[in-house]
Scaffold this active site. Structure first.
Site, PDB file in Angstrom:
ATOM      1  N   HIS A 107      11.854  -8.950  46.305  1.00  0.00           N
ATOM      2  CA  HIS A 107      10.742  -8.359  45.667  1.00  0.00           C
ATOM      3  C   HIS A 107      10.780  -7.050  44.889  1.00  0.00           C
ATOM      4  O   HIS A 107      10.210  -6.825  43.911  1.00  0.00           O
ATOM      5  CB  HIS A 107       9.522  -8.050  46.654  1.00  0.00           C
ATOM      6  CG  HIS A 107       9.255  -9.279  47.452  1.00  0.00           C
ATOM      7  ND1 HIS A 107       8.554 -10.521  47.007  1.00  0.00           N
ATOM      8  CD2 HIS A 107       9.330  -9.483  48.827  1.00  0.00           C
ATOM      9  CE1 HIS A 107       8.328 -11.538  47.907  1.00  0.00           C
ATOM     10  NE2 HIS A 107       8.758 -10.740  48.953  1.00  0.00           N
ATOM     11  N   HIS A 133      12.150   2.289  46.405  1.00  0.00           N
ATOM     12  CA  HIS A 133      12.035   1.206  45.724  1.00  0.00           C
ATOM     13  C   HIS A 133      11.289   1.318  44.358  1.00  0.00           C
ATOM     14  O   HIS A 133      10.657   2.194  44.322  1.00  0.00           O
ATOM     15  CB  HIS A 133      11.694  -0.125  46.547  1.00  0.00           C
ATOM     16  CG  HIS A 133      10.179   0.113  47.064  1.00  0.00           C
ATOM     17  ND1 HIS A 133       9.770   0.456  48.123  1.00  0.00           N
ATOM     18  CD2 HIS A 133       8.791  -0.022  46.152  1.00  0.00           C
ATOM     19  CE1 HIS A 133       8.261   0.648  48.004  1.00  0.00           C
ATOM     20  NE2 HIS A 133       7.817   0.046  47.037  1.00  0.00           N
ATOM     21  N   THR A 239       1.390  -1.839  48.676  1.00  0.00           N
ATOM     22  CA  THR A 239       1.254  -2.600  47.764  1.00  0.00           C
ATOM     23  C   THR A 239       1.748  -3.921  47.669  1.00  0.00           C
ATOM     24  O   THR A 239       1.654  -4.894  46.814  1.00  0.00           O
ATOM     25  CB  THR A 239       1.574  -1.955  46.355  1.00  0.00           C
ATOM     26  OG1 THR A 239       2.978  -2.067  46.292  1.00  0.00           O
ATOM     27  CG2 THR A 239       0.887  -0.652  46.213  1.00  0.00           C
ATOM     28  N   THR A 240       2.272  -4.309  48.768  1.00  0.00           N
ATOM     29  CA  THR A 240       2.680  -5.831  48.949  1.00  0.00           C
ATOM     30  C   THR A 240       2.247  -6.248  50.483  1.00  0.00           C
ATOM     31  O   THR A 240       1.814  -5.426  51.366  1.00  0.00           O
ATOM     32  CB  THR A 240       4.203  -5.671  49.105  1.00  0.00           C
ATOM     33  OG1 THR A 240       4.558  -4.839  50.012  1.00  0.00           O
ATOM     34  CG2 THR A 240       4.945  -5.355  47.831  1.00  0.00           C
TER      35      THR A 240
HETATM   36 ZN   LIG Z   1       6.215   0.031  46.106  1.00  0.00          ZN
END
Ligand SMILES: [Zn+2]
Ligand SMILES: *[C@@H]1O[C@H](CO)[C@@H](O)[C@H](O)[C@H]1NC(C)=O
Ligand SMILES: *[C@@H]1O[C@H](CO)[C@@H](O)[C@H](O)[C@H]1NC(C)=O
Length: 392
Positions: A107, A133, A239-240
């Site tokens: 991701h 990330h 946000t995932t």
């Molecule tokens: Zn993030």
């Protein structure tokens, strides 16, 4: 002429009343839900979500929650709070001897961080670093997750921290006050940002999903903007999936610049399965009445009085924002009669104060002249009250 003197104080009184009303309304509109307590999240290990179809709530109910991230930060609706404490980072300067893992998890690309790194002050508790990330777009779209005044930036970095008292990221991620994430927005500038080469130069080595490489420690501070004290703060989520609503977000106002070549590298180096891993950003989510605080104040960041519907409309594809880079980007072109910012108020008040003073001065001067004239013409005493008392 004397009538004029009596009307000016009543304008002032009305203004004072207006100001008080404004302050009261601003104070009471502050209905902040905060992070909700998570429902039990599905414990499946299937990792089937992707960015093309962002209807993640089928498998992860929380993704439909009321405090989701990212959001559009409408600088005119932010509430300035200069008492927000400055963020202090500890242990960010890693020695070369520290070996860091860089990984492609399918991701994003993540750099795992040692727990010697932390946010030592800035919150009511200590948050320990876990990883950082990136989120990016593609050749045809910018890829930041947070947007500011509808502008989507080239890319975004998240430095994830968890509350030290919970002992691990996995544990903390499910606690209301468990996570603190620092968000950094990227803009394209003319020069390579050498500080990012430690990471970007290794991207081709983690092209395949699930692959790790090790890179020597370096000063992680250099990845952050220079002004850490200007930031936006709100309560949001991962946000995932599983979208836990446990993140206290800090999005820095200052952006970081990288070159177009560096951005290209980020957008094209990684794969997930047999596809290029790109456009890994979630769309902005409804604010649902949450307050976004700003650690600084400017005319553009005063809160407006009239509450309106949430702005999810601003999923802007405005690449110009991420390229022009200059100051004007937060300036608002929209003219909306319902806005009445604190800045407007102050400007109005000072304008009127100036007007009153000028008027009083004119009255005074005219009185003086009249008095002199009558003195010279009749030689009699004139009963005179100075006009200046209107200014009291
Ligand atoms: Zn993030
Ligand atoms: C986040 O939520 C907590 C708990 O409701 C609240 O105390 C805090 O003020 C909120 N913070 C922000 C930035 O809205
Ligand atoms: C916030 O960022 C904008 C856009 O870069 C800039 O114009 C503004 O001066 C910044 N404000 C502060 C207080 O740093």
């Amino acid at each position: 002429m004397l009538r004029q003197k009596h009307t000016t104080p009543s304008i002032m009184q009305r203004l004072v009343f207006l100001i008080l009303a404004q302050l009261l309304t601003t104070g009471t509109c502050d209905t902040n839900p905060g992070p909700e307590h998570e429902e039990k999240h599905e414990g499946n290990m299937l990792d089937h979500w992707n960015y093309e179809d962002q209807d993640w709530s089928k498998d992860h109910k929380l993704c439909n929650g009321k405090s989701q991230s990212p959001i559009n930060i409408d600088t005119r609706k932010t509430l300035s709070d200069k008492t927000l404490p400055v963020i202090t980072l500890e242990g960010y300067k890693l020695p070369e001897t520290e070996s860091l893992t860089l990984t492609n998890n399918g991701h994003t690309v993540a750099l795992l961080l040692p727990d010697s790194m932390s946010i030592s002050s800035g919150f009511s508790q200590k948050y320990v670093a876990a990883q950082l990330h990136f989120h990016w777009g593609s050749e045809i779209t910018p890829g930041s997750e947070h947007t500011v005044d509808g502008i989507q930036f080239a890319a975004e970095m998240h430095v994830v921290h968890y509350a030290a008292k919970y002992g691990s990221l996995a544990e903390a991620a499910q606690k209301a006050d468990g996570l603190a994430v620092l968000g950094v927005l990227f803009q394209v500038g003319p020069q390579d940002n050498k500080n990012y080469d430690y990471i970007f130069d290794k991207l081709q080595d983690v092209a395949e999903k699930g692959v790790n490489v090790h890179i020597p420690g370096f000063d992680i501070n250099t990845l952050l903007p220079s002004q850490l004290y200007h930031f936006f703060r709100y309560n949001g989520s991962l946000t995932t999936p599983p979208c836990f609503q446990t993140v206290t977000w800090t999005v820095f106002n200052e952006t970081v610049q990288i070159s177009q070549a560096q951005l290209d590298k980020l957008e094209t180096s990684l794969k997930t399965g047999d596809r290029t891993l790109d456009s890994n950003f979630r769309h902005v989510q409804p604010l649902n009445g949450r307050t976004v605080f700003a650690s600084f104040s400017s005319l553009a960041s005063s809160r407006r009085i009239v509450p309106k519907e949430d702005s999810t409309e601003s999923e802007g594809d405005d690449k110009s924002g991420s390229e022009s880079g200059e100051s004007g980007i937060y300036s608002n072109n929209r003219v909306d009669g319902s806005y009445f910012t604190l800045g407007d108020m102050l400007a109005t008040i000072f304008g009127i104060l100036f007007g009153c003073t000028a008027l009083a001065f004119v009255i005074y001067v005219m009185k003086q002249r009249k008095r002199q004239r009558s003195n010279t013409e009749t030689g009699q005493k004139v009963i005179y009250k100075p006009a200046a008392t209107t200014e009291a």
